[in-house]
Scaffold this active site. Structure first.
Site, PDB file in Angstrom:
ATOM      1  N   ARG A 180      -1.363  -3.057  -2.400  1.00 18.45           N
ATOM      2  CA  ARG A 180      -0.055  -3.905  -1.830  1.00 18.45           C
ATOM      3  C   ARG A 180       0.208  -5.316  -2.014  1.00 18.45           C
ATOM      4  O   ARG A 180       0.540  -5.956  -1.183  1.00 18.45           O
ATOM      5  CB  ARG A 180       0.376  -3.405  -0.544  1.00 18.45           C
ATOM      6  N   SER A 229       7.890   0.811   5.479  1.00 12.84           N
ATOM      7  CA  SER A 229       6.363   0.896   6.021  1.00 12.84           C
ATOM      8  C   SER A 229       6.160  -0.388   6.565  1.00 12.84           C
ATOM      9  O   SER A 229       6.107  -1.684   5.811  1.00 12.84           O
ATOM     10  CB  SER A 229       5.348   1.254   5.036  1.00 12.84           C
ATOM     11  N   GLU A 299       2.637  -5.148   6.087  1.00 19.43           N
ATOM     12  CA  GLU A 299       3.056  -4.858   4.970  1.00 19.43           C
ATOM     13  C   GLU A 299       4.260  -5.276   4.744  1.00 19.43           C
ATOM     14  O   GLU A 299       4.607  -5.930   3.701  1.00 19.43           O
ATOM     15  CB  GLU A 299       3.123  -3.437   4.694  1.00 19.43           C
TER      16      GLU A 299
END
Length: 325
Positions: A180, A229, A299
């Site tokens: 990520r 998310s 995130e």
């Protein structure tokens, strides 16, 4: 918050800019959460050459921030100083099918359209983008992925413009991708990229895409004001499970709530502020640490200034935590 208008400072060159320029543009309009303050200056370039001209002339001391579709983004209530650049799909949404199962696309193209274009061309391995609610530029920046595949496994090369206005070409290796995140050159605004998949059957790929759609809609709050998310999965753990076990399902601050359907999603029920959402996120982090001794990392990208007196202190950074208990 209203920022000083930057445009008068650029009078000697701004007339040659062909894209959209708006002072104090409300960013809540481009955020999936529908929250946040204004951009001091908002810019949608007409094309790559327009972006190059703008950045070459923009004084070095002015901050530049690039946003995509606003899906994985929390814009704070005090707004964003400097320039916020958004690449419109009309100018940066091109698709070109190449040889050897490769496809070149613009950074403003929604991820789902890359998945569809690849499927129609019989290129397998790109269907996971059907499950990512963002644009290609964001996927390149954060190594977006789902259902076992990540961007770094498919991207071959990238094209972008530096803060100084130089056009550069980058390889996959130049990006030094991690989970990520990427560690490529700082300040580059990606304008396009080439991806490589595998030979496949169009109908079979489209079937897999429909399965991804069905799975998302049955497990995630896709039709709500959300940012996708919220937290990264810690090594060996699922963030949603840690959050659920910490008793956070349905937890609410103001009109911000941890989703009842999927606990790694925060949602704006109606009139939440960015402060409500970020405070709720920090509350969740606090409860997960108390329950499991595990630190969740955001995130969702959080940008901009807090409104005075409504700061959210991040408990993991050594500050006194101001969340709900």
């Amino acid at each position: 918050m209203i920022f000083p208008d930057l445009l008068p400072q650029f009078a000697d060159w701004i007339g040659d800019v062909r894209g959209k320029l708006i002072a104090n543009h409300p960013l809540a309009k481009v955020s999936w959460f529908r929250v946040g303050g204004p951009a001091q200056l908002y810019f949608e370039p007409a094309d790559e050459a327009d972006l190059v001209h703008f950045l070459k002339n923009l004084p070095a001391g002015i901050r530049v921030l690039t946003i995509g579709l606003g899906s994985n983004l929390l814009i704070r209530d005090g707004g964003v100083d400097g320039v916020v650049i958004k690449l419109p799909a009309k100018a940066f949404g091109q698709v070109e099918v190449l040889t050897d199962n490769r496809i070149s696309v613009g950074a403003g193209l929604p991820d789902v359209k890359l998945a569809t274009a690849a499927a129609n061309a019989g290129i397998d391995g790109m269907e996971f983008y059907r499950g990512i609610p963002g644009a290609i530029g964001g996927a390149l920046y954060m190594n977006a992925g789902c259902y076992g595949t990540e961007t770094h496994q498919r991207v071959v090369c990238l094209r972008g413009v530096t803060r100084e206005g130089d056009v550069i070409e980058l390889s996959n290796a130049d990006m030094d991708y991690r989970y990520r995140k990427s560690n490529g050159p700082k300040g580059v605004i990606f304008t396009s990229a080439t991806f490589e998949g595998l030979p496949g059957d169009r109908d079979e790929i489209l079937t897999k895409m429909r399965d991804i759609t069905d799975r998302r809609e049955s497990t995630q709050p896709t039709n709500t004001r959300t940012g996708g998310s919220t937290f990264k999965n810690p090594d060996g753990h699922s963030a949603w499970k840690l959050i659920d076990e910490a008793g956070c399902r349905g937890l609410r601050i103001g009109d911000a709530q941890v989703s009842e359907m999927h606990t790694n999603f925060l949602i704006n029920l109606d009139a939440a502020t960015a402060h409500d959402i970020e405070l709720l996120g920090e509350t969740v982090r606090n409860k997960v640490r108390e329950k499991h001794g595990i630190d969740l990392s955001w995130e969702i990208r959080r940008i901009g200034h807090f409104e005075p007196g409504k700061e959210v202190r991040q408990f993991l950074d050594g500050d006194v935590f101001a969340g709900a208990h």
